[in-house]
Design a protein around this motif. Structure first.
Motif, PDB file in Angstrom:
ATOM      1  N   LEU A 156       1.202   7.938  -1.760  1.00  0.00           N
ATOM      2  CA  LEU A 156       0.597   6.698  -1.280  1.00  0.00           C
ATOM      3  C   LEU A 156      -0.582   7.059  -0.368  1.00  0.00           C
ATOM      4  O   LEU A 156      -0.441   7.850   0.560  1.00  0.00           O
ATOM      5  CB  LEU A 156       1.620   5.885  -0.481  1.00  0.00           C
ATOM      6  CG  LEU A 156       1.063   4.615   0.183  1.00  0.00           C
ATOM      7  CD1 LEU A 156       0.820   3.523  -0.845  1.00  0.00           C
ATOM      8  CD2 LEU A 156       1.991   4.114   1.288  1.00  0.00           C
ATOM      9  N   VAL A 157      -1.747   6.472  -0.647  1.00  0.00           N
ATOM     10  CA  VAL A 157      -2.898   6.714   0.225  1.00  0.00           C
ATOM     11  C   VAL A 157      -2.932   5.630   1.295  1.00  0.00           C
ATOM     12  O   VAL A 157      -2.788   4.440   0.986  1.00  0.00           O
ATOM     13  CB  VAL A 157      -4.214   6.723  -0.585  1.00  0.00           C
ATOM     14  CG1 VAL A 157      -5.416   6.832   0.357  1.00  0.00           C
ATOM     15  CG2 VAL A 157      -4.211   7.870  -1.587  1.00  0.00           C
ATOM     16  N   GLY A 158      -3.098   6.058   2.537  1.00  0.00           N
ATOM     17  CA  GLY A 158      -3.173   5.091   3.642  1.00  0.00           C
ATOM     18  C   GLY A 158      -1.865   4.349   3.786  1.00  0.00           C
ATOM     19  O   GLY A 158      -0.783   4.891   3.525  1.00  0.00           O
ATOM     20  N   GLU A 159      -1.992   3.060   4.162  1.00  0.00           N
ATOM     21  CA  GLU A 159      -0.772   2.294   4.388  1.00  0.00           C
ATOM     22  C   GLU A 159      -0.414   1.464   3.163  1.00  0.00           C
ATOM     23  O   GLU A 159      -1.285   1.061   2.382  1.00  0.00           O
ATOM     24  CB  GLU A 159      -0.990   1.320   5.557  1.00  0.00           C
ATOM     25  CG  GLU A 159      -1.103   2.000   6.903  1.00  0.00           C
ATOM     26  CD  GLU A 159      -1.423   0.980   7.966  1.00  0.00           C
ATOM     27  OE1 GLU A 159      -0.692  -0.032   8.047  1.00  0.00           O
ATOM     28  OE2 GLU A 159      -2.412   1.172   8.705  1.00  0.00           O
ATOM     29  N   GLU A 160       0.855   1.191   3.068  1.00  0.00           N
ATOM     30  CA  GLU A 160       1.321   0.303   2.023  1.00  0.00           C
ATOM     31  C   GLU A 160       0.706  -1.083   2.235  1.00  0.00           C
ATOM     32  O   GLU A 160       0.540  -1.528   3.382  1.00  0.00           O
ATOM     33  CB  GLU A 160       2.851   0.208   2.063  1.00  0.00           C
ATOM     34  CG  GLU A 160       3.446  -0.265   0.743  1.00  0.00           C
ATOM     35  CD  GLU A 160       4.982  -0.131   0.722  1.00  0.00           C
ATOM     36  OE1 GLU A 160       5.620  -1.089   1.177  1.00  0.00           O
ATOM     37  OE2 GLU A 160       5.500   0.914   0.270  1.00  0.00           O
ATOM     38  N   ASN A 161       0.333  -1.739   1.154  1.00  0.00           N
ATOM     39  CA  ASN A 161      -0.239  -3.104   1.165  1.00  0.00           C
ATOM     40  C   ASN A 161      -1.669  -3.174   1.736  1.00  0.00           C
ATOM     41  O   ASN A 161      -2.186  -4.264   1.955  1.00  0.00           O
ATOM     42  CB  ASN A 161       0.664  -4.089   1.922  1.00  0.00           C
ATOM     43  CG  ASN A 161       2.002  -4.251   1.212  1.00  0.00           C
ATOM     44  OD1 ASN A 161       2.085  -4.060  -0.005  1.00  0.00           O
ATOM     45  ND2 ASN A 161       3.039  -4.568   1.967  1.00  0.00           N
ATOM     46  N   MET A 162      -2.252  -2.017   1.968  1.00  0.00           N
ATOM     47  CA  MET A 162      -3.629  -2.016   2.479  1.00  0.00           C
ATOM     48  C   MET A 162      -4.609  -1.524   1.414  1.00  0.00           C
ATOM     49  O   MET A 162      -5.780  -1.260   1.698  1.00  0.00           O
ATOM     50  CB  MET A 162      -3.736  -1.105   3.709  1.00  0.00           C
ATOM     51  CG  MET A 162      -3.052  -1.669   4.952  1.00  0.00           C
ATOM     52  SD  MET A 162      -3.825  -3.218   5.483  1.00  0.00           S
ATOM     53  CE  MET A 162      -5.371  -2.565   6.122  1.00  0.00           C
TER      54      MET A 162
END
Lengths: 398, 370, 398, 370
Positions: free
Chosen positions: C226-232
């Motif tokens: 996952l890159v960065g945050e989830e849902n972002m």
């Protein structure tokens, strides 16, 4: 299939030509050709000449004074009249109100108003647009409240062409605010000399006074001036608008403008040769000429397809769009052809009695002004955007 | 690469812009435009006092500018108020004199606003072709005598001196043999048919019959070409100024005018057309940058950029003008709304110093020479 | 203001040219120039050559292996590389994922993936579009459900360019269905060799296999992908899209295409003279050449104005529109220039080892196919209609 | 004026249309197109049996049609299914032979579908110019010997006889001195480089080296011009058929494809573009009517209408093809959807018998002759 005219039709064409040669005043034709200003008198003179010959109201049935022409004859007449640089008959009475009265008017109205349109007793203008109701015509607000034997009318119309000359105006007015906005509209005939009617000029971008605002303050209009039924005016208006659009193909006028443009392009020089021989300018002329040839046939298809003047809505919208685009392009090319001499503009030079020397070529005086004036073509009579809406909704079903 | 205007130029543009926005609103512009003179000597004097005229020519000629981006800065502001003052003729005539050199006294008077120049090159049949000169110059033993007609010379009635091109030798179409002459406004044999212009201000046809003149350059063609190039930079930036204002006015109208219960700017078909208008304006701005940048450069590169710019401005200008009127509906057709006057001026820029087709063909021809 | 390059910049240009002359394989450049098919190996070869020189990732900061160029240098490099007919570096790893990881990735992700992009260990492809989510990208449905240390991924991507070669795909996936549709999107890196990934070719109208559908059935993806945050993910996607658009100006490619077109127009004959001298065709070329010259400056304005590659949204949308229009027009003119020889199409003639005789002029083989293929330019990477929406909303505030 | 097709023509169009709609769906079309032959002898025979081929030529030549609107009726239907059968070459060759007269036996075989003709006029460097003929014809005392190359001859591999133009006298560019010859497919010195076309079907370059032939017309130019005019009427109506189908397919897509929660046909910007597409198709139909009507008429009028039609079809065809692909989004780019093949064929019609620029220039030139 056969696009060619019959022998009888070509004979009719010869008859029209002979008439134009004999009767169209050269003074007036010259004004039209070179974009000079027509006076009220010029219009009336030509109106009377056509009326005398019985050729004024080409689309009216014979029982009301129409010539009883076939579609092809009417088309030929339109073409020849334009090619001879006759003025366009001011359409509000003959081409707009006339057909509405014939279809929806009472016998008394027909009997009273139609002859007066023909003999020029009444100069009509059209009261449709309002400041807040342009493309969205049905949102009009000018109100007519029935009070016994008359309506009390209040409100404003705008873009009223030649209202300054008019004796009468036919108006769409709101007689009800209930239901859909289209449902409460009525079609009313109003005497311009009524107390409470005021005309204010709108000067257009090229400096001309052609259109007006018309204000109505507590104007009393006799109920017998209601056409058809109360609150049914939208139906009559739509009928009239279709009519207006078809006529906006203006094939004859475009053909005459093309012919004038070609003359200019032969006269103007570029690099020591006629501008007409410049490959890029020649291509511009050819493109619009081909567009016009194609539109002529589209127009004939509309006329022939319907057998009458009620054309399929889609094609008539297309004719409005392409017809106005073509005339705007022709006006644009004439302007471009002039080169630097498109810039000078002496408004008085468009008057008949102007004594000054021409600036640049003698045909130049009105061309740039005409170009700017013709920008209206894609705006009025249902803007070309409104026409695209009609095509979208009615024919493409999107 | 550097797209930031220099501090000097920013100041010039700001000073001029502030003055015009305050002192030259559209009502004043209309008044001046429809006056007998068709321009305002009072404003001219004030602008000279502000030093604006000095931006038109280089230091060596007594000014402090004269580069493409100086001209750009001035004319962009003029465009934003559709000023009808005699800047274009002054620019071209003064630039020509500056290139030739000398004439310090006259130049001094011009830059202080006390003498007016006009630039008379185009003729009734030359149709933008810079070599198509028929006006003849003959040396009668004492002085040079000019005979011929110059077409649609901007503000020629206002001029104290007219810089006139005339053929010393050769025939129409030759670059060689075209001289430049100064003619006094009151010289014998000189007459002017003056007239108003459809986009405001005045111009005139200059008729010369055995009119005495002073030779300023015998091989005048390169000077004329350079002066016209500067004129085209000027017109291009005037057009950019006009287009920016026109775009804002049209957007404002789209946001406020309501039809069918919503602002008409909510209609996607109109939105996408405005997006195209905005795009073409940015392309035109880039073309105007290119032309201003090339004004100081090598001739072929300069002339290609100049023709490319005038072609682009012509095409974009017509689009912007026609769309502005159309999107304003009937209101765009009225004298009352300023947008119609911006549209007229934009359109008429296409009739000065060469139209779209002329410059496209010229761009092609210059390309063959590369 | 000064549009000219500095002495140092011109020196850099010379250096780039020398490099291209020495290192760009003529075989590959010839394929690009004449529109022949590039193999996976061709791409990898050029990728490795650029990487060896340190010039692969021109927009990456030096600490990650970028060359540390100024905007002007990157621009010059782009121009020279295109003019030399070098292949475009497949953008998904270097130009798209790279910048996202650099800006939003974890240190571990940067450390692991960035070097592998540079040395070509991973061929990346882009998983954005879905069958039901084209222009309306945010309505995507492919789901990723967190289950302990991995996501379980189901759904479909489409228009996936060169997925048939790819080792890895970066995907926008839905991790939440709550709130606005933009709110529940995440940015996930998926191994193409994972069980449950299936690639199916889409054959485009000219018969080529360039794009694919990619199906995901119960694919397990480690959470560290996952890159960065989830849902972002929408934020990262927008960042990438802006990046993509700016690059869609493709000034260098257009300049090379113009130069190729001019060669064709000099070779093709019309009426016994080069087609380039035909006034109408010459005007077509000149119009697009001027458009391109103007766009070059617009592009420089974007680059210079921002000081970095993050351009004002309006101009970058304009560059996408005009840049693709220009390249489509150039492809169209090359097709038109061929005359009747645009019709023949022998697909194998685009392969390196083709032995058949050329049909018509030797440059003709791929031109019509290229024209049809280039129709995609105005559709992909945010269709030109979507760009107009951006201009409308963001800049015109309508 | 009469815009109703005659009963005969309506029946011909209906018969052909019914056959093609039923027997020639797009999968079959693709199969035939990608076959070695690139056309279908079986369908050809059936269409001949239905009498369709007779519609191509006049009664005097053994057919029952041959007028502009007969050709229109046939090719409109062919366009609606983008048929790849050898109608165009057959039309032009048969029309040429019919105009010349004689050749009854061969014509009989052609109309029954048992012999195939091709029409070989265009050359590698002629670029649509009908007079630009380099292939040479020499009489060696016994027979006429042809040498030269003909470019992109439709379905030439299928032909039993090829009608070839060749220069008997004069030089490239002369209308005089162009003869027409019949060459047998198996004649010595004849070779064909055959290939598939990007829009389906096949064509080939015809190489002739001292190939014996039969002279059919020594002053062939007027015949060629007339045959090409008929070919342009055919292509124009094929294009009209294609455009109608393309328009319907695009509208259907706009009504069903959803984005942002609504059918994309609800987006006004797309609606207005479709309105323009619809308008241009109607203009193209009118142009095709004009050409069909003029085919029987006076030469200058005929050729002006022909060039106007081909120009119009070229312009409208490109617009319709490009907008159809664009409005279909990615789907319009796929081989899978028929619309892409309609778009390809529409585009390639612009490469047959003269493109937009060629016919615009020709229209201008013919106008000067008026």
């Amino acid at each position: 299939m056969d696009l060619d005219f019959t022998m009888e039709e070509e004979q009719f064409r010869a008859e029209v030509r002979a008439f134009l040669k004999a009767k169209l005043p050269a003074r007036i034709a010259d004004k039209v050709r070179t974009g000079k200003r027509l006076t009220k008198k010029d219009h009336e003179e030509w109106h009377a000449i056509l009326h005398e010959r019985g050729w004024l109201a080409s689309h009216w049935p014979p029982e009301y004074g129409g010539p009883g022409w076939t579609t092809a004859q009417a088309h030929i007449f339109d073409e020849e009249v334009s090619l001879a640089y006759a003025p366009r008959v001011v359409p509000f009475g003959v081409s707009m109100l006339g057909p509405v009265l014939i279809k929806f008017g009472s016998s008394a109205q027909k009997k009273h108003w139609l002859p007066r349109i023909l003999d020029g007793s009444d100069w009509w203008c059209q009261g449709y647009s309002e400041p807040g109701a342009g493309s969205d015509l049905a949102s009009l607000k000018m109100s007519a409240v029935r009070q016994g034997s008359h309506y009390l009318v209040n409100g404003q119309k705008t873009w009223t062409t030649l209202a300054q000359y008019a004796d009468m105006i036919f108006c769409l007015v709101r007689t009800s605010t209930e239901g859909k906005k289209q449902a409460g509209i009525s079609f009313l005939l109003i005497d311009m000399k009524s107390p409470g009617v005021e005309v204010r000029p709108i000067i257009t971008l090229e400096g001309e006074h052609e259109v007006n605002e018309v204000f109505f303050t507590n104007v009393r209009v006799p109920v017998e001036n209601l056409v058809g039924e109360e609150n049914m005016g939208w139906t009559y208006a739509k009928y009239l608008l279709t009519y207006e659009r078809t006529s906006e193909a203006r094939v004859g006028a475009a053909t005459a403008a093309l012919s004038f443009l070609k003359q200019i392009a032969q006269t103007e020089q570029k690099g020591g040769r006629p501008l007409a021989e410049d490959p890029l300018f020649a291509a511009r002329i050819a493109r619009v000429e081909i567009d016009l040839e194609n539109m002529k046939t589209t127009n004939l298809r509309v006329l022939a397809g319907s057998g009458s003047s009620a054309a399929p809505l889609e094609l008539s919208a297309m004719l409005k769009i392409r017809g106005t685009e073509i005339r705007q392009e022709l006006a644009s090319l004439a302007r471009i052809a002039l080169g630097p001499y498109a810039q000078p503009f002496v408004s008085e030079a468009l008057d008949e009695d102007y004594q000054g020397a021409p600036i640049g070529p003698d045909y130049a005086a009105g061309i740039a002004a005409h170009y700017f004036n013709e920008r209206k073509l894609s705006i009025f009579a249902g803007s070309n955007e409104v026409q695209r809406e009609i095509i979208t909704k009615v024919s493409l079903e999107l | 690469m550097d797209f930031q205007p220099s501090a000097d130029r920013s100041m010039l543009a700001e000073t001029l812009g502030r003055y015009l926005q305050k002192r030259y609103p559209v009502e004043v512009r209309h008044q001046i435009s429809s006056s007998t003179a068709g321009w305002s000597p009072a404003h001219w004097r004030e602008l000279a006092d502000l030093g604006v005229l000095g931006g038109l020519v280089s230091e060596s000629a007594g000014g402090f500018g004269g580069e493409g981006f100086d001209i750009a800065a001035i004319f962009e502001q003029l465009g934003r108020v559709i000023a009808v003052e005699p800047f274009l003729g002054t620019l071209m005539a003064a630039r020509a004199l500056a290139l030739i050199g000398g004439h310090e006294a006259l130049m001094g008077e011009v830059l202080t606003g006390s003498a007016m120049l006009a630039f008379a090159h185009e003729e009734p049949t030359s149709r933008y072709d810079l070599t198509s000169i028929r006006t003849s110059a003959k040396f009668d033993g004492t002085e040079w005598i000019l005979t011929g007609t110059k077409a649609v010379v901007a503000h020629v009635e206002a001029a104290d001196h007219v810089l006139v091109s005339a053929r010393v030798s050769g025939t129409e179409g030759d670059q060689t043999g075209v001289g430049l002459f100064l003619v006094k406004r009151n010289a014998p044999g000189l007459s002017i048919q003056g007239y108003p212009l459809i986009d405001g201000g005045r111009a005139g046809d200059l008729h010369l019959v055995d009119t005495p003149s002073t030779l300023v350059a015998e091989a005048g063609y390169p000077v004329i070409e350079d002066a016209v190039a500067a004129g085209i930079v000027a017109l291009s930036w005037e057009a950019v100024g006009i287009m920016d204002v026109t775009r804002m006015a049209t957007l404002e109208y789209l946001r406020t005018r309501r039809q069918f219960g919503v602002p008409i700017g909510k209609f996607q078909a109109l939105q996408h057309r405005m997006a195209t208008v905005a795009l073409e304006i940015e392309q035109a701005r880039s073309a105007a940058i290119n032309a201003a940048n090339a004004l100081q450069g090598d001739r072929i590169k300069r002339e290609r950029s100049i023709s490319a710019a005038k072609y682009t401005i012509g095409r974009a200008g017509t689009l912007v003008a026609e769309e502005a009127i159309q999107l304003h509906g009937g209101m765009g057709m009225t004298w009352e709304l300023p947008v119609s006057h911006f549209a007229k001026r934009l359109t008429m820029i296409g009739h000065q110093l060469g139209d779209e087709d002329h410059h496209l063909a010229r761009f092609i021809k210059l390309g063959e020479a590369v």
